[in-house]
Design a protein around this motif. Structure first.
Motif, PDB file in Angstrom:
ATOM      1  N   ARG A 133      12.471 -33.904  15.735  1.00 41.21           N
ATOM      2  CA  ARG A 133      13.782 -34.475  15.423  1.00 41.21           C
ATOM      3  C   ARG A 133      13.759 -35.980  15.617  1.00 41.21           C
ATOM      4  N   MET A 134      14.534 -36.678  14.802  1.00 42.74           N
ATOM      5  CA  MET A 134      14.772 -38.108  14.985  1.00 42.74           C
ATOM      6  C   MET A 134      16.212 -38.394  14.580  1.00 42.74           C
ATOM      7  N   HIS A 135      16.733 -39.535  15.007  1.00 37.34           N
ATOM      8  CA  HIS A 135      18.045 -39.992  14.571  1.00 37.34           C
ATOM      9  C   HIS A 135      17.856 -41.191  13.648  1.00 37.34           C
ATOM     10  N   ILE A 136      18.632 -41.229  12.570  1.00 38.71           N
ATOM     11  CA  ILE A 136      18.495 -42.302  11.584  1.00 38.71           C
ATOM     12  C   ILE A 136      19.867 -42.901  11.293  1.00 38.71           C
ATOM     13  N   TYR A 137      19.946 -44.218  11.414  1.00 36.43           N
ATOM     14  CA  TYR A 137      21.161 -44.962  11.048  1.00 36.43           C
ATOM     15  C   TYR A 137      20.985 -45.524   9.651  1.00 36.43           C
ATOM     16  N   THR A 138      21.986 -45.277   8.798  1.00 38.34           N
ATOM     17  CA  THR A 138      22.035 -45.899   7.478  1.00 38.34           C
ATOM     18  C   THR A 138      23.259 -46.803   7.423  1.00 38.34           C
ATOM     19  N   PRO A 139      23.155 -47.981   6.810  1.00 42.11           N
ATOM     20  CA  PRO A 139      24.228 -48.979   6.872  1.00 42.11           C
ATOM     21  C   PRO A 139      25.405 -48.611   5.975  1.00 42.11           C
ATOM     22  N   PRO A 140      26.541 -49.289   6.151  1.00 44.37           N
ATOM     23  CA  PRO A 140      27.700 -49.038   5.284  1.00 44.37           C
ATOM     24  C   PRO A 140      27.330 -49.217   3.814  1.00 44.37           C
ATOM     25  N   GLY A 141      27.774 -48.287   2.985  1.00 42.45           N
ATOM     26  CA  GLY A 141      27.521 -48.371   1.555  1.00 42.45           C
ATOM     27  C   GLY A 141      26.223 -47.750   1.100  1.00 42.45           C
ATOM     28  N   TYR A 142      25.431 -47.224   2.028  1.00 45.90           N
ATOM     29  CA  TYR A 142      24.131 -46.664   1.648  1.00 45.90           C
ATOM     30  C   TYR A 142      24.286 -45.515   0.658  1.00 45.90           C
ATOM     31  N   GLU A 143      25.266 -44.644   0.893  1.00 44.86           N
ATOM     32  CA  GLU A 143      25.418 -43.445   0.059  1.00 44.86           C
ATOM     33  C   GLU A 143      25.828 -43.775  -1.371  1.00 44.86           C
ATOM     34  N   THR A 144      26.499 -44.896  -1.569  1.00 45.16           N
ATOM     35  CA  THR A 144      27.019 -45.215  -2.905  1.00 45.16           C
ATOM     36  C   THR A 144      26.210 -46.284  -3.631  1.00 45.16           C
ATOM     37  N   SER A 145      25.202 -46.834  -2.979  1.00 39.83           N
ATOM     38  CA  SER A 145      24.405 -47.880  -3.619  1.00 39.83           C
ATOM     39  C   SER A 145      23.039 -47.341  -4.021  1.00 39.83           C
ATOM     40  N   ARG A 146      22.295 -48.169  -4.733  1.00 42.15           N
ATOM     41  CA  ARG A 146      20.908 -47.852  -5.065  1.00 42.15           C
ATOM     42  C   ARG A 146      19.949 -48.853  -4.434  1.00 42.15           C
ATOM     43  N   ASP A 147      20.470 -49.667  -3.546  1.00 48.58           N
ATOM     44  CA  ASP A 147      19.656 -50.704  -2.920  1.00 48.58           C
ATOM     45  C   ASP A 147      18.614 -50.093  -1.993  1.00 48.58           C
ATOM     46  N   ARG A 148      17.543 -50.855  -1.790  1.00 53.87           N
ATOM     47  CA  ARG A 148      16.557 -50.515  -0.776  1.00 53.87           C
ATOM     48  C   ARG A 148      16.722 -51.471   0.403  1.00 53.87           C
ATOM     49  N   TYR A 149      16.416 -50.981   1.600  1.00 55.08           N
ATOM     50  CA  TYR A 149      16.748 -51.721   2.811  1.00 55.08           C
ATOM     51  C   TYR A 149      15.522 -51.911   3.697  1.00 55.08           C
ATOM     52  N   PRO A 150      15.506 -53.000   4.473  1.00 49.39           N
ATOM     53  CA  PRO A 150      14.470 -53.122   5.509  1.00 49.39           C
ATOM     54  C   PRO A 150      14.655 -52.027   6.552  1.00 49.39           C
ATOM     55  N   VAL A 151      13.594 -51.743   7.296  1.00 46.11           N
ATOM     56  CA  VAL A 151      13.643 -50.634   8.250  1.00 46.11           C
ATOM     57  C   VAL A 151      13.153 -51.101   9.616  1.00 46.11           C
ATOM     58  N   LEU A 152      13.862 -50.674  10.648  1.00 40.28           N
ATOM     59  CA  LEU A 152      13.467 -50.897  12.038  1.00 40.28           C
ATOM     60  C   LEU A 152      13.208 -49.547  12.682  1.00 40.28           C
ATOM     61  N   TYR A 153      12.023 -49.381  13.257  1.00 39.82           N
ATOM     62  CA  TYR A 153      11.701 -48.194  14.042  1.00 39.82           C
ATOM     63  C   TYR A 153      11.947 -48.546  15.512  1.00 39.82           C
ATOM     64  N   LEU A 154      12.868 -47.818  16.157  1.00 36.70           N
ATOM     65  CA  LEU A 154      13.332 -48.147  17.497  1.00 36.70           C
ATOM     66  C   LEU A 154      12.967 -47.005  18.450  1.00 36.70           C
ATOM     67  N   LEU A 155      12.112 -47.291  19.432  1.00 42.69           N
ATOM     68  CA  LEU A 155      11.532 -46.258  20.294  1.00 42.69           C
ATOM     69  C   LEU A 155      12.158 -46.313  21.689  1.00 42.69           C
ATOM     70  N   HIS A 156      12.530 -45.150  22.208  1.00 45.49           N
ATOM     71  CA  HIS A 156      13.250 -45.070  23.482  1.00 45.49           C
ATOM     72  C   HIS A 156      12.306 -45.064  24.680  1.00 45.49           C
ATOM     73  N   GLY A 157      12.897 -45.126  25.887  1.00 48.67           N
ATOM     74  CA  GLY A 157      12.141 -45.122  27.129  1.00 48.67           C
ATOM     75  C   GLY A 157      11.860 -43.721  27.639  1.00 48.67           C
ATOM     76  N   ALA A 158      11.145 -43.644  28.763  1.00 47.79           N
ATOM     77  CA  ALA A 158      10.669 -42.362  29.281  1.00 47.79           C
ATOM     78  C   ALA A 158      11.802 -41.440  29.708  1.00 47.79           C
ATOM     79  N   GLY A 159      12.922 -41.990  30.160  1.00 51.47           N
ATOM     80  CA  GLY A 159      14.019 -41.144  30.609  1.00 51.47           C
ATOM     81  C   GLY A 159      14.939 -40.688  29.503  1.00 51.47           C
ATOM     82  N   ASP A 160      14.672 -41.107  28.274  1.00 45.42           N
ATOM     83  CA  ASP A 160      15.607 -40.877  27.181  1.00 45.42           C
ATOM     84  C   ASP A 160      15.016 -39.984  26.099  1.00 45.42           C
ATOM     85  N   VAL A 161      15.829 -39.743  25.064  1.00 40.20           N
ATOM     86  CA  VAL A 161      15.391 -39.021  23.869  1.00 40.20           C
ATOM     87  C   VAL A 161      15.912 -39.775  22.653  1.00 40.20           C
ATOM     88  N   ASP A 162      15.681 -39.230  21.476  1.00 44.80           N
ATOM     89  CA  ASP A 162      16.076 -39.927  20.251  1.00 44.80           C
ATOM     90  C   ASP A 162      17.584 -40.086  20.122  1.00 44.80           C
TER      91      ASP A 162
END
Length: 337
Positions: A184-213
């Protein structure tokens, strides 16, 4: 990232999973009067009708002065305490006594703290030694060992829920051939993603040992931070991918269980290959690039991590500098593979 995430305390791994405190309503017995044989039968009492209703409980109650009251209905309890993993000032911490709640005549236990700084605060109740989440509060935050209830105190331009366009956060499952299981992972998509055809830069954000996605978007408020930064033109619209960094133990179960043989050791620490990095390059990143409209050139790809996630960031990015133009490492050791 937010104060609560950067000052995160590592929880002990033997903390039991929080359980919900389940109450039951017992309908009062109905005593039927004797009726003459010729009279019509009395109408049946519908289930649930006439049952005794308990007192109304509001928890947490966040006041305008940023004081927060926590409440739980437990009329038969002898002692109720509040526990937090160091988020709430004066609550929790290693060796610290837990603050006790006070019971009123209705059997409601409560305690008030603050005023608290703006932020997201995790907590659970300890009822006669049993750890339970707040049944009146649907907001929760997972860790690699347990689940906490979550109280949010507003007052921050950065992470308050504002009247701005909002993106979406989704829990996404994918098959990991590298680890041999569903992850499992969590993914954030910006406002307007569902209605646009644009492509976006991507950030992979990794959590610490005490956390989860889940942690970045629950206690970390990452979705609201991104919404506010994008609305203020302080950040470009982007897609943020928050993977499950654990590949064994309770944290891996939240992200999707994998065979123990494929998940020896803690990823990013010690010697030997990093199974998380293998999953990232073999399965996770290809899944994202196939199923989301992300830009795939080096200048449009970033990776960052906190603590354990910082080690994982180095394990992934250093051997693949041709793929990542931006690398962020926060509160991390230097032992990478």
């Amino acid at each position: 990232m937010e104060r609560n995430m950067t000052q995160h305390r590592v929880l002990s791994r033997d903390l039991a999973l929080a359980v919900l405190l389940v109450g039951s309503l017992i309908a009062p017995r109905l005593v039927a009067r004797e009726q003459p044989a010729s009279s019509a039968a009395a109408p049946a009492v519908q289930p649930g009708r006439g049952a005794a209703q308990g007192p109304t409980v509001t928890s947490p109650e966040v006041r305008r002065d940023r004081r927060v009251t926590f409440r739980i209905l437990a009329p038969a309890a002898q002692k109720v305490e509040l526990r937090s993993p160091g988020d709430i000032p004066g609550v929790g911490g290693r060796g610290a006594a837990l603050p006790q709640l006070t019971k009123n005549a209705d059997g409601i236990w409560e305690a008030t703290f603050g005023p608290l700084p703006a932020g997201a605060y995790r907590y659970v109740f300890v009822v006669d030694g049993l750890t339970v989440v707040d049944a009146r509060n649907p907001a929760t935050s997972q860790t690699n060992t347990t689940v906490y209830s979550l109280a949010v105190v507003p007052g921050s331009d950065l992470f308050d829920t504002k009247n701005v366009p909002h993106g979406a956060v989704a829990a996404v499952h994918y098959n990991s051939t590298a680890l041999g299981g569903i992850r499992r992972m969590h993914i954030y998509t910006p406002p307007g993603y569902e209605t646009s055809r644009d492509r976006y830069p991507v950030l992979y954000l990794l959590h610490g040992a005490g956390d989860v996605d889940d942690s970045w978007t629950s206690v970390g408020r990452a979705g609201f931070i991104l919404d506010n930064l994008i609305a203020a033109s302080s950040a470009k619209p982007m897609i943020v991918v928050m993977p499950a960094g654990h590949v064994n133990g309770a944290g891996a179960a939240l992200g999707g269980s994998v065979p123990v043989a494929a998940a020896e050791g803690i990823p990013g620490i010690g010697s030997g290959p990093d199974p998380f990095a293998n999953d990232f390059m073999t399965d996770l990143m290809p899944y994202v690039e196939k199923n989301y409209r992300v830009l795939t050139d080096r200048q449009s790809r970033a990776i960052a991590g906190l603590s354990m996630g910082g080690n994982q960031t180095l394990n992934i990015a250093i051997p693949h500098l041709d793929k990542f133009a931006y690398i962020g490492v926060f509160s991390s050791g230097s032992a990478f593979r």
